[in-house]
Write a protein that holds these residues in place. Structure first.
Motif, short mmCIF file in Angstrom:
data_model
loop_
_atom_site.label_atom_id
_atom_site.label_comp_id
_atom_site.label_asym_id
_atom_site.label_seq_id
_atom_site.Cartn_x
_atom_site.Cartn_y
_atom_site.Cartn_z
N PHE A 140 0.84 -1.21 0.00
CA PHE A 140 0.00 0.00 0.00
C PHE A 140 0.87 1.25 0.00
N ASP A 141 1.98 1.18 0.68
CA ASP A 141 2.91 2.30 0.74
C ASP A 141 3.41 2.61 -0.67
N GLN A 142 3.84 1.55 -1.38
CA GLN A 142 4.35 1.71 -2.74
C GLN A 142 3.27 2.26 -3.66
N LEU A 143 2.10 1.63 -3.59
CA LEU A 143 0.99 1.99 -4.47
C LEU A 143 0.57 3.46 -4.29
N THR A 144 0.50 3.92 -3.06
CA THR A 144 0.05 5.30 -2.83
C THR A 144 1.16 6.30 -3.14
N ARG A 145 2.40 5.95 -2.82
CA ARG A 145 3.54 6.81 -3.14
C ARG A 145 3.65 7.05 -4.64
N ASP A 146 3.56 5.94 -5.41
CA ASP A 146 3.70 6.02 -6.87
C ASP A 146 2.69 6.98 -7.47
N ARG A 147 1.52 7.10 -6.84
CA ARG A 147 0.45 7.91 -7.45
C ARG A 147 0.15 9.19 -6.68
N GLY A 148 0.94 9.48 -5.67
CA GLY A 148 0.73 10.70 -4.90
C GLY A 148 -0.56 10.69 -4.11
N LEU A 149 -0.98 9.52 -3.65
CA LEU A 149 -2.19 9.42 -2.84
C LEU A 149 -1.82 9.35 -1.37
N ALA A 150 -2.81 9.63 -0.52
CA ALA A 150 -2.57 9.50 0.93
C ALA A 150 -2.91 8.07 1.37
N LEU A 151 -2.14 7.58 2.33
CA LEU A 151 -2.41 6.27 2.93
C LEU A 151 -2.89 6.51 4.36
N VAL A 152 -4.13 6.13 4.64
CA VAL A 152 -4.68 6.24 5.99
C VAL A 152 -4.92 4.83 6.51
N GLU A 153 -4.32 4.49 7.63
CA GLU A 153 -4.45 3.14 8.18
C GLU A 153 -5.48 3.15 9.30
N ASP A 154 -6.60 2.46 9.09
CA ASP A 154 -7.54 2.27 10.19
C ASP A 154 -6.93 1.21 11.11
N SER A 155 -6.29 1.70 12.17
CA SER A 155 -5.54 0.83 13.08
C SER A 155 -6.30 0.62 14.39
N ALA A 156 -7.61 0.84 14.35
CA ALA A 156 -8.43 0.79 15.57
C ALA A 156 -8.29 -0.52 16.33
N GLN A 157 -7.96 -1.61 15.60
CA GLN A 157 -7.89 -2.93 16.24
C GLN A 157 -6.45 -3.44 16.36
N ALA A 158 -5.47 -2.58 16.10
CA ALA A 158 -4.12 -3.13 15.89
C ALA A 158 -3.00 -2.41 16.63
N HIS A 159 -3.26 -1.90 17.82
CA HIS A 159 -2.21 -1.23 18.60
C HIS A 159 -0.98 -2.12 18.71
N GLY A 160 0.16 -1.60 18.30
CA GLY A 160 1.41 -2.33 18.50
C GLY A 160 1.68 -3.43 17.49
N ALA A 161 0.81 -3.62 16.51
CA ALA A 161 1.06 -4.65 15.49
C ALA A 161 2.18 -4.18 14.56
N ARG A 162 2.91 -5.13 14.00
CA ARG A 162 4.05 -4.78 13.14
C ARG A 162 4.04 -5.60 11.86
N ILE A 163 4.72 -5.03 10.88
CA ILE A 163 4.93 -5.76 9.63
C ILE A 163 6.37 -5.51 9.21
N ASP A 164 7.09 -6.59 8.95
CA ASP A 164 8.53 -6.52 8.69
C ASP A 164 9.23 -5.67 9.76
N GLY A 165 8.80 -5.81 11.00
CA GLY A 165 9.42 -5.10 12.11
C GLY A 165 8.98 -3.65 12.26
#
Ligand SMILES: *Cc1c(COP(=O)(O)O)cnc(C)c1O
Length: 368
Positions: A140-165
């Motif tokens: 999602f980071d790549q996809l939004t960066r490539d097109r100049g879009l904003a990435l908003v993460e609904d993290s309401a259920q994911a405090h402290g979760a990680r991806i690739d550290g």
């Protein structure tokens, strides 16, 4: 039949919360003050971001973030149809249009399904880290960066979760909830994380009636403030977040180990590199099961195991959204199937070893 019920969630308040709430009560500073500031500082540190802005709930975290990004009428936000309705309501609140791309086997928004929906009006892509599992943020980071879009993460259920550290909420703008059932909670509350100083500044101004200095109004704003009383409840929990998430993970591991061979049950999978924090432990009752989902949930209930259905229908599949001019619906077959099959079993940190054994026994008995 056992008399005691195993609930799907438990509100766990410790001595530390009680002490801190008393301290705030006695200080006479009940509204936003030093405790909120401390919560912001510690939340930012825990999520490896430069800025954290506390707000009064997770829904307003989403609304304020979208507003801070300048999203409004004519703009499109692409999100998942399989989430709590707050995700959709927040988009509509800003005047923007909501569109829905399908999810993957991980229950989260599928980057490949988002791509064909991207158009001239698309401004934001908003994945939800459903049940505590990070969505595929690197893509999602790549996809939004490539097109100049904003990435908003609904993290309401994911405090402290990680991806690739890397922490959720540190790729785009993260929107967290402290609602009573969430992994960190204070009854009602929310937090926004970002590394974008200008965005953080705009959200802080919006949060406080659009006011930069006293009675200096910069934009029409709102009251999105959290109180020190609530921060006093959230602070000790944030301090225990690692233990809370570890207990949830360990309970989930036990369930997955012992439910592996139950026919008609599909267990949650965690893709490589992702750290699931198991806000919910969600299985699927498939067509091969000996009972349907409603029967499964009812039979568990009779055995004292309170299962939950999150969520029984797609977010937009209600009359009030069907004719809504800013709700655009495309076909999402994977999400539709998830909504028909998903059942969440208790996984919260208050489960005892005996509780876990009872859950396994009940599920096994009902489906064998
Ligand atoms: C809880 C939740 C919200 C909203 O948070 P509130 O604090 O209840 O307003 C938004 N999105 C998801 C996915 C949630 O689970």
């Amino acid at each position: 039949m056992t008399a005691t019920q195993i609930p799907i969630s438990v509100v766990a308040i410790g001595d530390e919360e009680e002490q801190l709430v008393l301290e705030v009560l006695r200080s006479g500073r009940l509204a936003q003050g030093p405790k909120v500031e401390e919560l912001e500082r510690r939340f930012a540190a825990a999520h490896d971001v430069e800025h954290a802005i506390a707000v009064n709930n997770g829904t307003t975290a989403l609304v304020a973030t979208l507003q801070g990004l300048g999203i409004g009428p004519g703009d499109e936000v692409i999100t998942t149809p399989f989430s709590f309705v707050a995700t959709l309501n927040a988009i509509l609140e800003t005047g923007a249009t909501a569109r829905f791309a399908d999810i993957g086997d991980d229950f989260c928004l599928d980057p490949a399904a988002v791509e064909p929906l991207l158009g001239d009006r698309t401004r934001v892509v908003m994945p939800v880290h459903l049940y505590g599992l990070p969505a595929d943020l690197p893509r999602f980071d790549q996809l939004t960066r490539d097109r100049g879009l904003a990435l908003v993460e609904d993290s309401a259920q994911a405090h402290g979760a990680r991806i690739d550290g890397r922490s959720v909420g540190s790729f785009g703008a993260g929107c967290f909830s402290f609602y009573a059932t969430k992994n960190v909670m204070c009854g009602e509350g929310g937090m926004i994380t970002t590394n974008d100083a200008a965005l953080a500044d705009r959200i802080r101004v919006l949060r406080n009636q659009g006011m930069r200095a006293q009675y200096e109004y910069e934009v029409p704003g709102h009251n999105y403030r959290l109180t020190d009383l609530q921060a006093a409840i959230a602070l000790p929990q944030l301090g225990r977040l690692a233990q809370i998430n570890e207990a949830r993970r360990s309970n989930a591991a036990y369930l997955s180990e012992h439910l592996r061979d139950v026919p008609g049950l599909r267990l949650p999978e965690v893709p490589a590199g992702r750290e699931h924090v198991f806000h919910q432990y969600t299985v699927r009752v498939t067509a091969e099961a000996s009972v349907d989902r409603a029967g499964f949930v009812a039979a568990l209930g009779e055995r004292g195991v309170r299962a939950g259905i999150y969520y029984p229908r797609l977010m937009h599949d209600y009359d009030c959204y069907r004719e809504h001019p800013r709700v655009v619906v495309d076909e999402t077959p994977v999400a539709l199937q998830a909504a028909a099959e998903a059942v969440s079993l208790p996984v919260h940190p208050q489960l005892s070893g005996a509780d876990l054994e009872r859950i396994v026994a009940a599920v096994t008995e009902v489906l064998r």
